[in-house]
Design an enzyme around this catalytic site. Structure first.
Site, PDB file in Angstrom:
ATOM      1  N   ALA A 105       0.855  -1.184   0.000  1.00 32.25           N
ATOM      2  CA  ALA A 105       0.000   0.000   0.000  1.00 32.25           C
ATOM      3  C   ALA A 105       0.894   1.238   0.000  1.00 32.25           C
ATOM      4  CB  ALA A 105      -0.884  -0.015   1.243  1.00 32.25           C
ATOM      5  N   GLY A 156       0.456  -5.291   0.657  1.00 33.13           N
ATOM      6  CA  GLY A 156      -0.705  -5.283  -0.225  1.00 33.13           C
ATOM      7  C   GLY A 156      -0.380  -5.847  -1.604  1.00 33.13           C
ATOM      8  N   GLU A 213      -0.578  -9.465  -1.275  1.00 32.06           N
ATOM      9  CA  GLU A 213      -1.984  -9.817  -1.038  1.00 32.06           C
ATOM     10  C   GLU A 213      -2.757  -9.828  -2.356  1.00 32.06           C
ATOM     11  OE1 GLU A 213      -2.269  -6.787   2.116  1.00 32.06           O
ATOM     12  OE2 GLU A 213      -3.176  -8.368   3.333  1.00 32.06           O
ATOM     13  N   GLU A 248       4.366  -5.430   6.965  1.00 32.24           N
ATOM     14  CA  GLU A 248       3.490  -4.456   7.634  1.00 32.24           C
ATOM     15  C   GLU A 248       3.849  -4.249   9.100  1.00 32.24           C
ATOM     16  OE1 GLU A 248       2.466  -6.661   5.451  1.00 32.24           O
ATOM     17  OE2 GLU A 248       0.805  -5.914   4.226  1.00 32.24           O
TER      18      GLU A 248
END
Ligand code: 3H9
Length: 692
Positions: free
Chosen positions: A64, A105, A108, A128
């Site tokens: 992200a 992300g 993911e 993260e």
């Protein structure tokens, strides 16, 4: 910002969804929007049978966009989850082609694809936790379904980057391919031809060893030391074991939001930014090429530095005073590599390659062809001066000359050489091949080019560089001296070394101050303290216990006794030290009292912040955030607190000023509130205001 970070191309009847959003293809608002649109366009195009999701540039999506985390929530729309749901619902296969670092992300997204192909030098992972978060887009729910809860737990709580071959062995990816795009396109075609749509979401948790999982969970809790993110990430994986995917995703999202809004993630994101800004080279200045590095002195520091350099692929010439001393240095370096071989951390091939890359010599003239020379002889100004004087007549005029001194004046070393503007300090921390911090000490005359060169070397060594000005102790040791003094005063007030250390460890410090001193060896500090004692104002408060311990020949762990007693590998309180401490209190007329842990923590912290403010005013650190980076990476300050200066802002500088005033009242001369702190508190500003 470029206009179209995602585009849809084609390779025959396979769609190529391509992300191009430098520097790391982070999932910014425009990227999420682009992905949703490109996927919809691919689905609508009946001539495309399958798709590959890949990235241009140096890496697959690295996560992200961290910068967006500080913005208002409505700017987060559309959420990444919208794209993931679209992928889950997609009726044609999509294959992720991973290169560089497919992280957070990014990974993911890959897990929501129908297959994953990775380049041989690629990495995957969930970092993260390092910014105080957990994977918030299904990572904690899909990973245990794909590779089992034990691997999932390890990945989401450690944040480690998993190399391609290991990712393959664990089952995180389906294929490792040198020709990445071609292999991904071929796999997409095969899935379409076979009518397969394998989805991680459809899997159930594979059988696993419950006892091993419980043990791993306990370890996560023990290692967290106050950090919330790994604990929450472990909660989310545990939840996945008994819940349907959608419930798990909702739970994960709730935890993610809680962490994102909390002080720990704020602190760790502050550090993420600070680390990069601190290590940034001067704008537009190219570093000099460095291939061969000379190291003068092969003691603990010199040999550790040599290992760090060799690990980074540099050639090293290590010079000692005699062939015998050079041989001892060889054995020290060899011992590090032999241990790595024995414990399986190094292959036979790398062991041979690395040990073969260090040359051992006993004549400084062997350094003639070096691009950089790092002096690491004893901490004595005259000895160091002599080395610099000799080097000046040997090396090229453009060879950068660095000293590993931890407190001496680097300007005086520069005075000894021809072209003094190429001299600076490179202050490594012990053990030099392990500790991440590297203070780059910049004397007044140092050329930006010399600075850029040392910063480039630091980056190559994977060290965290911070630039410091010249003063006694630079940034870290200067601040440490003040916090240590408060720890010693606490002894005199009524605490024992174990009380102080327990309070600091409960605060999240990697180790208590007295345990660290014992580990490093008290004799090292003793010399420095004697030097300082000679120039100190006699009215300053000084606790004599340290000196008294040293006078008994007790230098810490290496002599079996220091502030503690060491027996059978255990650290134990020492009654003799208790006697010394009690005598010190009596001599000063202090009635010993219980010093609460919070008081110890606050005093040590306030001492750091006050001296940090002085370090800033003196121009020794360029910004408060640099101080945070130094304390976290070199002195075991808990990263999740963001460093002492960030923590001070969180508490409020008026409150910090009150605490510093209390230190001044209790400790007297030398503890005056720093003018910068007073000014910031008065004008209701923060240290963060100075970072901009
Ligand atoms: C996440 O994914 C949450 C999800 O689970 C859930 C969402 C709902 N964003 O480090 P470098 C910048 S959380 C924005 O020097 P390297 C960085 O600031 C995220 N910017 O390069 C720097 O800018 P500048 C999980 C980012 O080659 C430039 O890129 N992912 C981001 O040494 C170069 O960075 C992570 O935590 C980002 N995510 O290392 C990965 N990442 O030049 C964090 C980097 O202006 N990133 N930038 O200073 C890294 O670990 C390293 O940057 C990486 C490259 C290994 C990728």
């Amino acid at each position: 910002m470029q206009a179209d970070p995602v585009r849809l191309e084609r390779s025959g009847d396979i769609g190529l969804i391509l992300v191009n959003h430098p520097p790391v293809n982070a999932l910014s608002h425009a990227v999420r929007l682009g992905l949703i649109e490109a996927l919809a366009a691919f689905e609508a195009d009946g001539s495309l049978r399958a798709a590959v999701l890949a990235c241009d540039g140096r890496t697959f999506i690295a996560g992200a966009d961290i910068n967006e985390f500080s913005q208002a929530p409505e700017q987060g729309e559309p959420l990444l989850h919208v794209f993931l749901r679209a992928l889950d619902a997609c009726q044609k296969p999509v294959v992720a082609a991973l290169h560089g670092t497919a992280l957070g992300g990014g990974f993911e997204v890959a897990l929501a694809c129908h297959a994953r192909v990775i380049a041989p030098d690629g990495y995957v992972g969930f970092p993260e936790v390092r910014i105080g978060l957990l994977p918030g887009a299904g990572g904690t729910q899909r990973t245990p379904r794909l590779v089992g809860p034990l691997v999932a737990l390890d990945l989401v709580t450690s944040g480690r980057h998993v190399p391609a071959d290991e990712a393959m062995a664990l089952g995180l990816v389906d294929e490792v391919a040198t020709d990445l795009r071609r292999a991904a396109v071929a796999r997409a075609g095969q899935l379409a031809a076979a009518g397969l749509l394998p989805r991680v979401a459809d899997r159930t948790i594979p059988a696993f060893d419950r006892a091993a999982f419980e043990a791993a969970l306990a370890l996560v809790h023990r290692r967290a030391r106050g950090a919330l993110a790994p604990v929450r990430a472990a909660d989310a994986v545990t939840f996945a074991l008994t819940s349907p995917l959608q419930d798990g995703m909702a739970y994960e999202t709730a935890l993610f939001r809680e962490l994102l809004a909390g002080p720990q993630s704020r602190a760790l994101r502050h550090l993420f930014r600070a680390e990069r800004i601190a290590a940034r080279p001067p704008h537009g200045v190219a570093p000099r090429p460095v291939r061969r590095v000379g190291v003068v002195g092969g003691g603990t520091m010199g040999s550790g530095i040599s290992v760090a350099l060799t690990d980074a692929g540099l050639d090293v010439t290590l010079v000692e005073v005699s062939p015998t001393a050079a041989d001892a240095a060889r054995q020290r370096v060899q011992a590090v590599y032999d241990r790595q071989l024995r414990t399986g951390r190094l292959s036979e091939r790398l062991h041979e390659e690395r040990t073969g890359r260090v040359r051992y010599e006993s004549d400084l003239r062997a350094l003639r062809d070096c691009d950089l020379v790092i002096e690491a002889v004893i901490e004595d100004l005259d000895a160091k001066r002599a080395v610099f004087r000799a080097l000046s007549g040997i090396v090229r005029r453009d060879t950068v000359l660095a000293s590993n001194t931890s407190y001496l004046d680097v300007n005086l070393l520069a005075d000894e050489v021809d072209a003094p503007e190429r001299v600076l300090g490179m202050h490594f921390f012990s053990p030099a091949h392990v500790m991440r911090l590297l203070e780059i000490v910049r004397p007044a005359r140092a050329l930006p080019e010399a600075l850029a060169t040392s910063l480039a070397v630091a980056r190559r060594l994977r060290k965290q560089a911070v630039v410091a000005g010249v003063c006694d102790g630079f940034i870290g040791n200067r601040i440490l001296a003040k916090s240590r003094a408060q720890a010693e005063y606490a002894l005199e007030d009524g605490a024992l070394p174990a009380d102080v250390d327990a309070a600091l460890e409960a605060y999240g410090m990697a180790m208590g101050i007295f345990a660290v001193l014992d580990m490093a060896g008290l004799d090292v500090d003793w010399a420095d303290r004697r030097r300082k004692a000679a120039i100190r104002d006699p009215r300053q408060r000084v606790v004599p216990v340290f000196e008294q311990i040293c006078e008994k020949g007790r230098f810490g762990q290496k002599t079996g006794r220091g502030f503690y007693l060491y027996r059978d590998g255990q650290r134990l309180p020492d009654p003799d030290v208790t006697t010394l401490v009690e005598a010190a209190s009596a001599a000063r007329g202090i009635t010993r009292r219980t010093v609460p842990p919070e008081e110890i923590q606050q005093r040590v912290h306030a001492a750091m912040v006050n001296e940090g403010a002085n370090v800033l005013s003196d121009g020794i650190a360029a910004r408060p955030a640099d101080i945070d980076v130094v304390l976290v990476h070199g002195y075991g300050y808990p990263a999740w607190r963001g460093g002492p200066m960030h923590e001070a802002d969180e508490i409020g500088l008026r409150e910090i000023l009150h605490r510093v005033e209390a230190l001044h009242d209790a400790s007297g001369l030398g503890w005056e509130p720093a003018p910068l702190l007073v000014e910031l508190a008065r004008t209701r500003k923060t240290f963060a205001d100075l970072n901009r």
